[in-house]
Design an enzyme around this catalytic site. Structure first.
Site, PDB file in Angstrom:
ATOM      1  N   ASN A   7       0.866  -1.177   0.000  1.00  9.62           N
ATOM      2  CA  ASN A   7       0.000   0.000   0.000  1.00  9.62           C
ATOM      3  C   ASN A   7       0.902   1.225   0.000  1.00  9.62           C
ATOM      4  OD1 ASN A   7      -1.566   2.197   0.694  1.00  9.62           O
ATOM      5  ND2 ASN A   7      -2.383   1.315   2.596  1.00  9.62           N
ATOM      6  N   ARG A  94      -2.131  -1.583  -3.850  1.00  7.29           N
ATOM      7  CA  ARG A  94      -3.151  -0.533  -3.822  1.00  7.29           C
ATOM      8  C   ARG A  94      -2.813   0.449  -4.941  1.00  7.29           C
ATOM      9  NH1 ARG A  94      -2.882   4.728  -0.319  1.00  7.29           N
ATOM     10  NH2 ARG A  94      -4.881   5.668  -0.831  1.00  7.29           N
ATOM     11  N   HIS A 183      -9.487   6.643  -1.539  1.00  7.18           N
ATOM     12  CA  HIS A 183      -9.487   5.945  -0.243  1.00  7.18           C
ATOM     13  C   HIS A 183     -10.639   4.941  -0.173  1.00  7.18           C
ATOM     14  CE1 HIS A 183      -7.465   9.778   1.475  1.00  7.18           C
ATOM     15  NE2 HIS A 183      -6.542   8.847   1.326  1.00  7.18           N
ATOM     16  N   HIS A 209     -11.808   9.400   6.695  1.00  6.52           N
ATOM     17  CA  HIS A 209     -10.451   8.861   6.583  1.00  6.52           C
ATOM     18  C   HIS A 209      -9.471  10.028   6.663  1.00  6.52           C
ATOM     19  CE1 HIS A 209      -7.332   6.101   4.742  1.00  6.52           C
ATOM     20  NE2 HIS A 209      -6.809   7.290   4.505  1.00  6.52           N
ATOM     21  N   ARG A 242      -1.983  19.043   1.149  1.00  3.66           N
ATOM     22  CA  ARG A 242      -2.915  19.447   0.079  1.00  3.66           C
ATOM     23  C   ARG A 242      -3.963  20.416   0.623  1.00  3.66           C
ATOM     24  NH1 ARG A 242      -4.171  13.320  -1.538  1.00  3.66           N
ATOM     25  NH2 ARG A 242      -2.360  12.750  -0.289  1.00  3.66           N
ATOM     26  N   ASP A 283       3.101  16.601   9.653  1.00  2.69           N
ATOM     27  CA  ASP A 283       2.835  15.458  10.525  1.00  2.69           C
ATOM     28  C   ASP A 283       2.001  15.960  11.713  1.00  2.69           C
ATOM     29  OD1 ASP A 283       3.083  13.411  12.566  1.00  2.69           O
ATOM     30  OD2 ASP A 283       4.660  12.553  11.317  1.00  2.69           O
ATOM     31  N   ARG A 285       1.448  14.852  14.528  1.00  3.57           N
ATOM     32  CA  ARG A 285       2.063  14.758  15.856  1.00  3.57           C
ATOM     33  C   ARG A 285       2.813  16.046  16.183  1.00  3.57           C
ATOM     34  NH1 ARG A 285       3.822   8.713  14.294  1.00  3.57           N
ATOM     35  NH2 ARG A 285       3.846   9.796  12.319  1.00  3.57           N
ATOM     36  N   VAL A 332      -4.476   9.883  11.446  1.00  6.23           N
ATOM     37  CA  VAL A 332      -4.963  10.955  12.319  1.00  6.23           C
ATOM     38  C   VAL A 332      -6.289  10.546  12.967  1.00  6.23           C
ATOM     39  CG1 VAL A 332      -5.712  13.374  12.405  1.00  6.23           C
ATOM     40  CG2 VAL A 332      -3.808  12.705  10.905  1.00  6.23           C
ATOM     41  N   GLU A 385      -6.336  -1.485   4.967  1.00 10.07           N
ATOM     42  CA  GLU A 385      -6.409  -1.551   3.503  1.00 10.07           C
ATOM     43  C   GLU A 385      -5.693  -2.806   2.998  1.00 10.07           C
ATOM     44  OE1 GLU A 385      -4.759   2.399   3.786  1.00 10.07           O
ATOM     45  OE2 GLU A 385      -6.100   3.122   2.226  1.00 10.07           O
TER      46      GLU A 385
HETATM   47  N1  LIG Z   1      -0.218   9.247  17.440  1.00 12.84           N
HETATM   48  C1  LIG Z   1      -0.567  10.084  16.461  1.00 12.84           C
HETATM   49  N2  LIG Z   1      -1.147  11.265  16.743  1.00 12.84           N
HETATM   50  C2  LIG Z   1      -1.499  12.124  15.768  1.00 12.84           C
HETATM   51  N3  LIG Z   1      -1.319  11.872  14.471  1.00 12.84           N
HETATM   52  C3  LIG Z   1      -0.765  10.709  14.124  1.00 12.84           C
HETATM   53  C4  LIG Z   1      -0.360   9.745  15.085  1.00 12.84           C
HETATM   54  N4  LIG Z   1       0.153   8.677  14.435  1.00 12.84           N
HETATM   55  C5  LIG Z   1       0.086   8.969  13.115  1.00 12.84           C
HETATM   56  N5  LIG Z   1      -0.457  10.175  12.920  1.00 12.84           N
HETATM   57  C6  LIG Z   1      -0.646  10.902  11.664  1.00 12.84           C
HETATM   58  O1  LIG Z   1      -1.178  10.085  10.635  1.00 12.84           O
HETATM   59  C7  LIG Z   1      -0.771  10.621   9.377  1.00 12.84           C
HETATM   60  C8  LIG Z   1      -0.436   9.479   8.450  1.00 12.84           C
HETATM   61  O2  LIG Z   1      -1.560   8.679   8.334  1.00 12.84           O
HETATM   62  P1  LIG Z   1      -1.617   7.454   7.325  1.00 12.84           P
HETATM   63  O3  LIG Z   1      -3.003   6.962   7.324  1.00 12.84           O
HETATM   64  O4  LIG Z   1      -0.560   6.496   7.677  1.00 12.84           O
HETATM   65  O5  LIG Z   1      -1.266   8.241   5.986  1.00 12.84           O
HETATM   66  P2  LIG Z   1      -0.919   7.843   4.499  1.00 12.84           P
HETATM   67  O6  LIG Z   1      -1.509   6.488   4.248  1.00 12.84           O
HETATM   68  O7  LIG Z   1      -1.563   8.906   3.720  1.00 12.84           O
HETATM   69  O8  LIG Z   1       0.567   7.868   4.364  1.00 12.84           O
HETATM   70  C9  LIG Z   1       0.391  11.555   9.639  1.00 12.84           C
HETATM   71  O9  LIG Z   1      -0.019  12.907   9.449  1.00 12.84           O
HETATM   72  C10 LIG Z   1       0.675  11.326  11.126  1.00 12.84           C
HETATM   73  O10 LIG Z   1       1.068  12.447  11.785  1.00 12.84           O
HETATM   74  C1  LIG Z   2      -5.720   9.029  -2.145  1.00 11.63           C
HETATM   75  C2  LIG Z   2      -4.791   9.484  -1.092  1.00 11.63           C
HETATM   76  O1  LIG Z   2      -4.750  10.657  -0.802  1.00 11.63           O
HETATM   77  O2  LIG Z   2      -4.054   8.531  -0.476  1.00 11.63           O
HETATM   78  P1  LIG Z   2      -3.046   8.726   0.772  1.00 11.63           P
HETATM   79  O3  LIG Z   2      -3.872   9.281   1.873  1.00 11.63           O
HETATM   80  O4  LIG Z   2      -2.561   7.329   1.070  1.00 11.63           O
HETATM   81  O5  LIG Z   2      -1.988   9.676   0.346  1.00 11.63           O
HETATM   82 MG   LIG Z   3      -3.212   6.000   3.370  1.00 11.93          MG
END
Ligand SMILES: Nc1ncnc2c1ncn2[C@@H]1O[C@H](COP(=O)(O)OP(=O)(O)O)[C@@H](O)[C@H]1O
Ligand SMILES: CC(=O)OP(=O)(O)O
Ligand SMILES: [Mg+2]
Length: 401
Positions: A7, A94, A183, A209, A242, A283, A285, A332, A385
């Site tokens: 993914n 994915r 998503h 999501h 974004r 991020d 966090r 998040v 996923e």
């Molecule tokens: N403990 C946490 N507290 C707040 N935000 C978090 C935590 N753990 C992960 N995140 C946030 O989740 C986001 C990434 O989410 P994720 O679903 O893995 O994204 P993607 O699939 O788009 O890469 C990041 O912005 C990260 O800061």
């Molecule tokens: C579609 C999309 O934004 O995917 P991701 O959140 O994994 O970046």
């Molecule tokens: Mg994702």
């Protein structure tokens, strides 16, 4: 034989390795902060004889480097998950954008790859990484069947009034300009879990999501009726980098008055905006820490982020003509109590009433955060996923493709 699921998101690669007939992964991993200096690989092994977590800090310059690191870990001798590459029979990928022609899980051929490449402009942060991932996987695991599962597929049930834009017909008919939605693998997975938990196949749900990319879906009886992303994964909510929804005139203004090129505008809205543009960080966090230090930029960014979600909750409750549950998911949505609290604040009129103490707890699995008296359930459901993709791979395999 094994199924390996990959993914690749905009900022991360997640992977899970499953035995052919099991929903329990034997190992999983997360390669995060791709493209930044402080990359991190977390590789977890769940076998009874070797249960361990490896954390490797290293800079991962792009998705290809990340994929190679993953393959290296799967075949590394001291923690050998597999003896040789041929033990992986299927690789599920994915793929974010499938357009109007790739709407079901599909065995990847040269023609399918061409179609995914033709959609680069519509998913610039994702589809190029997917093709790299597929090509690296083809090289490293030549015997495996490669399968693509699409983020857009779940949104194919949108009614035309939700998927069309109010521009002349020919742009849809000739160029396919419409809402696709993304998503979908995640929205479908968590909606299914909510329906099972609520024991209500007809439930009216809003799935939220919130990862690096963020989107919402209105789901009625398991079918998606509206979603917040559009032609590309840029519309709708405020995201990590974004902008989400923006008056299109902003772009025209920047182009006509400030001389921005199309390429600069693409970069501006996809990579330099959202929470990063507002705070300097993408991020959550980091932004949460700043919020708690009373940083004004972080405060505003959180308020904007939550307010946009609130407005979609209002819109989708109207579209669904009711609401049984809100479902928070992804990085998040699953982990950030502050976001959930701000979103649910002052929403009693919709029966949304969050239990502040339960919201702070860090528990695994499905959680119900509804306070006593709340008519609408507030659920946190961890998305998976990878498992959803593994199941699709199995189903396709059972059908003999
Ligand atoms: N403990 C946490 N507290 C707040 N935000 C978090 C935590 N753990 C992960 N995140 C946030 O989740 C986001 C990434 O989410 P994720 O679903 O893995 O994204 P993607 O699939 O788009 O890469 C990041 O912005 C990260 O800061
Ligand atoms: C579609 C999309 O934004 O995917 P991701 O959140 O994994 O970046
Ligand atoms: Mg994702």
């Amino acid at each position: 034989m094994y199924i390996l699921v990959i993914n690749s998101g905009s900022s991360s690669i997640k992977y899970q390795l499953f035995l052919q007939h099991s929903d329990q992964p034997v190992c999983s991993g997360l390669i995060e902060r791709i493209g930044q200096d402080n990359g991190l690989i977390t590789h977890e092994i769940f076998r009874a004889d070797v249960a361990q977590t490896l954390k490797l800090e290293q800079s991962i310059k792009d998705h290809e480097t990340g994929m190679q690191a993953m393959a290296g870990l799967l075949t590394r001798e001291d923690i050998a998950m597999i003896d040789n590459a041929a033990q992986i029979g299927t690789i599920g990928h994915r793929v974010v954008h499938g357009g109007e022609t790739l709407t079901k899980p599909t065995v990847i051929t040269a023609e399918v790859k061409e179609k995914i490449m033709a959609l680069y402009a519509l998913a610039p942060l994702h589809n190029p990484g997917h093709i790299k991932g597929i090509e690296v996987a083809e090289k490293l695991f030549p015997a495996a069947t490669q399968i693509a599962v699409f983020d857009t597929a779940f949104h194919q049930t949108l009614p035309e009034r939700a998927f069309r834009y109010a521009i002349p017909d020919k742009f849809y008919l000739e160029d396919g300009i419409r809402v696709y939605g993304f998503h979908g693998i995640s929205h479908q997975y968590v909606a299914g879990a909510a329906i099972t938990w609520l024991k209500d196949p007809g439930a009216k749900l809003i799935t939220i999501h919130l990862g690096n990319g963020c989107s919402m879906a209105a789901v009625s009886g398991g079918r998606c009726i509206d979603t917040s992303m559009g032609l590309t994964p840029l519309d709708g909510l405020v995201m990590g980098t974004r902008s989400g929804a923006i008056d299109p005139s902003v772009l025209l203004y920047l182009q006509q008055q400030k001389g921005y090129t199309a390429e600069q505008l693409t970069g501006l809205l996809n990579k330099q905006s959202g929470m990063l543009g507002l705070t300097g960080y993408n991020d959550m966090r980091d932004i949460s820490r700043l919020y708690h230090e009373n940083d004004p930029a972080a405060k505003l960014a959180y308020e904007l982020y939550a307010y946009r979600i609130k407005k979609f909750i209002g819109a989708y409750t109207a579209a669904l003509n009711g609401l049984d549950a809100l479902v928070f998911t992804a990085g998040v949505g699953e982990n950030d109590a502050l976001t959930r609290e701000l979103v649910c604040r002052d929403m009693e009129f919709l029966g949304i009433n969050i239990d502040i103490a339960k919201n702070q707890l860090r528990e695994k699995g499905l959680r119900d955060l509804t306070a006593g008296g709340g008519r609408t359930r507030i659920l946190v459901i961890p998305t998976n996923e990878e498992l959803a993709i593994a199941r699709e791979c199995r189903r396709l395999g059972a059908e003999g493709h």
